[in-house]
Design a protein around this motif. Structure first.
Motif, PDB file in Angstrom:
ATOM      1  N   ASP A  96      25.241 -13.277  84.995  1.00 31.56           N
ATOM      2  CA  ASP A  96      24.956 -12.101  85.823  1.00 31.56           C
ATOM      3  C   ASP A  96      23.536 -12.129  86.489  1.00 31.56           C
ATOM      4  OD1 ASP A  96      25.112  -9.364  86.984  1.00 31.56           O
ATOM      5  OD2 ASP A  96      23.991  -8.542  85.300  1.00 31.56           O
ATOM      6  N   GLY A  97      23.563 -13.617  87.126  1.00 33.74           N
ATOM      7  CA  GLY A  97      22.128 -13.932  87.700  1.00 33.74           C
ATOM      8  C   GLY A  97      21.089 -14.520  86.966  1.00 33.74           C
ATOM      9  N   GLY A  98      20.451 -15.535  87.475  1.00 33.67           N
ATOM     10  CA  GLY A  98      19.384 -16.189  86.686  1.00 33.67           C
ATOM     11  C   GLY A  98      19.770 -17.181  85.437  1.00 33.67           C
ATOM     12  N   THR A  99      21.007 -17.794  85.755  1.00 31.57           N
ATOM     13  CA  THR A  99      21.305 -18.606  84.711  1.00 31.57           C
ATOM     14  C   THR A  99      20.531 -19.931  84.449  1.00 31.57           C
ATOM     15  OG1 THR A  99      23.022 -19.707  86.084  1.00 31.57           O
ATOM     16  CG2 THR A  99      23.900 -17.942  85.049  1.00 31.57           C
ATOM     17  N   ARG A 100      20.111 -20.239  85.696  1.00 35.36           N
ATOM     18  CA  ARG A 100      19.156 -21.518  85.712  1.00 35.36           C
ATOM     19  C   ARG A 100      17.758 -21.280  84.851  1.00 35.36           C
ATOM     20  NH1 ARG A 100      18.715 -23.529  91.487  1.00 35.36           N
ATOM     21  NH2 ARG A 100      20.909 -22.296  91.510  1.00 35.36           N
ATOM     22  N   THR A 101      17.267 -20.039  85.144  1.00 40.72           N
ATOM     23  CA  THR A 101      15.819 -19.760  84.619  1.00 40.72           C
ATOM     24  C   THR A 101      16.172 -19.423  82.959  1.00 40.72           C
ATOM     25  OG1 THR A 101      16.155 -17.460  85.251  1.00 40.72           O
ATOM     26  CG2 THR A 101      14.734 -18.856  86.854  1.00 40.72           C
ATOM     27  N   ALA A 102      17.223 -18.669  82.878  1.00 44.54           N
ATOM     28  CA  ALA A 102      17.444 -18.500  81.167  1.00 44.54           C
ATOM     29  C   ALA A 102      17.846 -19.775  80.698  1.00 44.54           C
ATOM     30  CB  ALA A 102      18.670 -17.470  81.274  1.00 44.54           C
ATOM     31  N   SER A 103      18.164 -20.840  81.355  1.00 45.09           N
ATOM     32  CA  SER A 103      18.719 -22.112  80.665  1.00 45.09           C
ATOM     33  C   SER A 103      17.373 -22.791  80.227  1.00 45.09           C
ATOM     34  CB  SER A 103      19.458 -23.202  81.545  1.00 45.09           C
ATOM     35  OG  SER A 103      20.736 -22.440  81.605  1.00 45.09           O
ATOM     36  N   ILE A 104      16.493 -22.570  81.161  1.00 48.06           N
ATOM     37  CA  ILE A 104      15.167 -23.269  81.117  1.00 48.06           C
ATOM     38  C   ILE A 104      14.525 -22.570  79.906  1.00 48.06           C
ATOM     39  CG2 ILE A 104      12.988 -23.854  81.908  1.00 48.06           C
ATOM     40  CD1 ILE A 104      14.355 -23.805  84.682  1.00 48.06           C
ATOM     41  N   SER A 105      14.273 -21.434  79.842  1.00 47.19           N
ATOM     42  CA  SER A 105      13.675 -20.749  78.813  1.00 47.19           C
ATOM     43  C   SER A 105      14.338 -20.910  77.415  1.00 47.19           C
ATOM     44  CB  SER A 105      13.824 -19.039  79.150  1.00 47.19           C
ATOM     45  OG  SER A 105      12.974 -18.665  80.339  1.00 47.19           O
ATOM     46  N   VAL A 121       7.067 -23.612  77.893  1.00 45.24           N
ATOM     47  CA  VAL A 121       7.283 -23.595  79.074  1.00 45.24           C
ATOM     48  C   VAL A 121       8.731 -22.503  79.282  1.00 45.24           C
ATOM     49  CG1 VAL A 121       9.458 -25.524  79.287  1.00 45.24           C
ATOM     50  CG2 VAL A 121       8.294 -24.841  81.329  1.00 45.24           C
ATOM     51  N   ALA A 122       8.721 -21.753  80.568  1.00 43.39           N
ATOM     52  CA  ALA A 122       9.650 -20.787  80.804  1.00 43.39           C
ATOM     53  C   ALA A 122       9.720 -20.573  81.840  1.00 43.39           C
ATOM     54  CB  ALA A 122       9.376 -19.367  79.922  1.00 43.39           C
ATOM     55  N   ALA A 123      10.821 -19.801  82.378  1.00 46.57           N
ATOM     56  CA  ALA A 123      11.103 -19.339  83.836  1.00 46.57           C
ATOM     57  C   ALA A 123      11.620 -18.147  84.138  1.00 46.57           C
ATOM     58  CB  ALA A 123      12.161 -20.670  84.577  1.00 46.57           C
ATOM     59  N   ILE A 124      11.480 -17.564  85.500  1.00 47.83           N
ATOM     60  CA  ILE A 124      12.281 -16.292  85.661  1.00 47.83           C
ATOM     61  C   ILE A 124      12.360 -16.292  87.231  1.00 47.83           C
ATOM     62  CG2 ILE A 124      10.116 -15.085  86.244  1.00 47.83           C
ATOM     63  CD1 ILE A 124      11.310 -12.723  84.263  1.00 47.83           C
ATOM     64  N   SER A 125      13.149 -15.359  87.559  1.00 46.51           N
ATOM     65  CA  SER A 125      13.576 -15.217  89.157  1.00 46.51           C
ATOM     66  C   SER A 125      12.744 -14.015  89.735  1.00 46.51           C
ATOM     67  CB  SER A 125      14.977 -15.065  89.374  1.00 46.51           C
ATOM     68  OG  SER A 125      15.470 -14.020  88.721  1.00 46.51           O
ATOM     69  N   LEU A 178      11.019  -7.330  93.158  1.00 53.08           N
ATOM     70  CA  LEU A 178      11.840  -7.186  91.917  1.00 53.08           C
ATOM     71  C   LEU A 178      11.620  -8.392  91.180  1.00 53.08           C
ATOM     72  CD1 LEU A 178      15.144  -6.157  93.698  1.00 53.08           C
ATOM     73  CD2 LEU A 178      13.055  -4.578  92.711  1.00 53.08           C
ATOM     74  N   LEU A 179      11.432  -8.154  89.988  1.00 53.25           N
ATOM     75  CA  LEU A 179      11.371  -9.109  88.898  1.00 53.25           C
ATOM     76  C   LEU A 179      12.452  -9.327  88.151  1.00 53.25           C
ATOM     77  CD1 LEU A 179       9.647 -10.884  86.819  1.00 53.25           C
ATOM     78  CD2 LEU A 179       8.956  -9.027  85.550  1.00 53.25           C
ATOM     79  N   ASP A 180      13.100 -10.618  87.633  1.00 54.16           N
ATOM     80  CA  ASP A 180      14.254 -10.795  87.016  1.00 54.16           C
ATOM     81  C   ASP A 180      15.574 -10.442  87.623  1.00 54.16           C
ATOM     82  OD1 ASP A 180      15.784 -11.942  84.773  1.00 54.16           O
ATOM     83  OD2 ASP A 180      15.082 -10.424  83.397  1.00 54.16           O
ATOM     84  N   LEU A 181      15.867 -11.024  88.679  1.00 53.24           N
ATOM     85  CA  LEU A 181      17.136 -10.500  89.495  1.00 53.24           C
ATOM     86  C   LEU A 181      18.288 -10.515  88.756  1.00 53.24           C
ATOM     87  CD1 LEU A 181      16.280 -12.244  92.762  1.00 53.24           C
ATOM     88  CD2 LEU A 181      15.312 -10.103  92.085  1.00 53.24           C
ATOM     89  N   ASP A 182      19.306  -9.403  88.643  1.00 52.01           N
ATOM     90  CA  ASP A 182      20.638  -9.632  88.234  1.00 52.01           C
ATOM     91  C   ASP A 182      21.280  -9.973  89.514  1.00 52.01           C
ATOM     92  OD1 ASP A 182      21.088  -7.435  89.682  1.00 52.01           O
ATOM     93  OD2 ASP A 182      21.120  -6.113  88.047  1.00 52.01           O
ATOM     94  N   TYR A 183      22.848 -10.242  89.153  1.00 47.28           N
ATOM     95  CA  TYR A 183      23.584 -10.809  90.398  1.00 47.28           C
ATOM     96  C   TYR A 183      23.675 -10.037  91.550  1.00 47.28           C
ATOM     97  CZ  TYR A 183      27.565 -12.752  93.079  1.00 47.28           C
ATOM     98  OH  TYR A 183      28.183 -13.095  93.993  1.00 47.28           O
ATOM     99  N   PRO A 184      23.785  -8.576  91.433  1.00 46.88           N
ATOM    100  CA  PRO A 184      24.025  -7.913  92.684  1.00 46.88           C
ATOM    101  C   PRO A 184      22.593  -8.004  93.638  1.00 46.88           C
ATOM    102  CG  PRO A 184      24.932  -6.609  90.915  1.00 46.88           C
ATOM    103  CD  PRO A 184      24.225  -7.724  90.307  1.00 46.88           C
ATOM    104  N   GLU A 185      21.475  -7.884  92.623  1.00 50.70           N
ATOM    105  CA  GLU A 185      20.316  -8.392  93.365  1.00 50.70           C
ATOM    106  C   GLU A 185      20.133  -9.391  94.159  1.00 50.70           C
ATOM    107  OE1 GLU A 185      17.980  -4.956  90.273  1.00 50.70           O
ATOM    108  OE2 GLU A 185      17.807  -7.022  90.002  1.00 50.70           O
ATOM    109  N   ASP A 186      20.418 -10.475  93.255  1.00 48.30           N
ATOM    110  CA  ASP A 186      19.971 -11.867  93.682  1.00 48.30           C
ATOM    111  C   ASP A 186      20.907 -12.077  94.948  1.00 48.30           C
ATOM    112  OD1 ASP A 186      19.524 -14.710  93.657  1.00 48.30           O
ATOM    113  OD2 ASP A 186      21.498 -14.872  92.815  1.00 48.30           O
TER     114      ASP A 186
END
Length: 245
Positions: A128-137, A165-169, A178-186
């Motif tokens: 639901d958005g942010g899969t790459r940033t969640a993967s890094i964290s 190290v961590a990541a976010i969109s 906006l911080l931490d985008l979900d899929y509709p926002e992205d």
């Protein structure tokens, strides 16, 4: 700008990240594993210790950290075809797993790791958005758990991980930051940026794209500052997960 209507954030402010949970030791057989949930995005991250190194590092006394990434068939709306069935990885998959590997290698002393590699696998079970940033964290926690095993067994004498190290969109939508985008926002954003940062607030990577509307240097700086606040919360959750192990 697009001026596309999306559902209002009724559960959080524009500068508030999604609900985050990190469950360590999620799988029994991995040297390090976590389930990371960022809102409705869920990723299983594992770390496997391999006492071999790639050919280009033979006899150098240095280690390596690399990553693979994939999305399960039912992780998004409709069934996704497995890339193995297609016989090749998509360009998106290759780009994301390289990003994960680069992000982790940036905080690891390869000489202290010794002549071995740690293989990271990030499998998206729900997107639901942010899969790459969640993967890094999540991958950082899995990596840390595997390194802790090496230290506990006396295989290495010093922790090769320099810092977390961590990541976010972050993004711009209808002039809102906006911080931490979900899929509709992205998918609707005028600008979409992924930020990878260390605990000492050093930037590893910024991936930023304008989608139909440009953005200014001032807005970019504001977005990075916004990402920094979100990353600080992720870093705290990472350390809490490691402390509970």
């Amino acid at each position: 700008m697009k001026n596309i209507p999306i559902p209002d954030r009724t559960d959080r402010a524009d500068n508030e990240p999604r609900e985050l949970s990190i469950t360590p030791n999620f799988l029994a057989h991995a040297d390090g594993s976590v389930l990371i949930c960022c809102g409705q995005t869920k990723v299983i991250c594992t770390a496997t210790i391999d006492e071999n190194v790639p050919a280009f590092l033979k006899n150098q006394g240095r280690g390596w950290v690399t990553a693979e990434y994939g999305m399960l068939p039912a992780s998004a709306n409709g069934r996704m075809r497995r890339e193995a069935a297609a016989g090749k990885q998509s360009g998106r998959t290759q780009e994301i797993q390289r990003l994960i590997g680069r992000s982790l290698r940036a905080v690891v002393d390869m000489e202290k790791l010794g002549s071995r590699q740690i293989l990271i696998d990030c499998d998206v079970i729900q997107a639901d958005g942010g899969t790459r940033t969640a993967s890094i964290s999540g991958a950082f926690v899995a990596l840390s758990l595997a390194v802790n095993q090496l230290l506990a067994r006396g295989v290495i004498s010093e922790n090769p991980i320099r810092e977390a190290v961590a990541a976010i969109s972050v993004g711009i939508l209808n002039d809102r930051l906006l911080l931490d985008l979900d899929y509709p926002e992205d998918s609707a954003c005028d600008a979409d940026i992924n930020v990878v940062m260390t605990a000492s607030q050093q930037l590893i990577e910024i991936q930023g794209t304008a989608e139909g509307a440009t953005f200014s240097i001032q807005q970019l700086n504001e977005l990075i500052s916004l990402a920094q606040k979100g990353i600080e919360q992720i870093l705290a959750a990472q350390q809490q997960a490691l402390a509970s192990n």
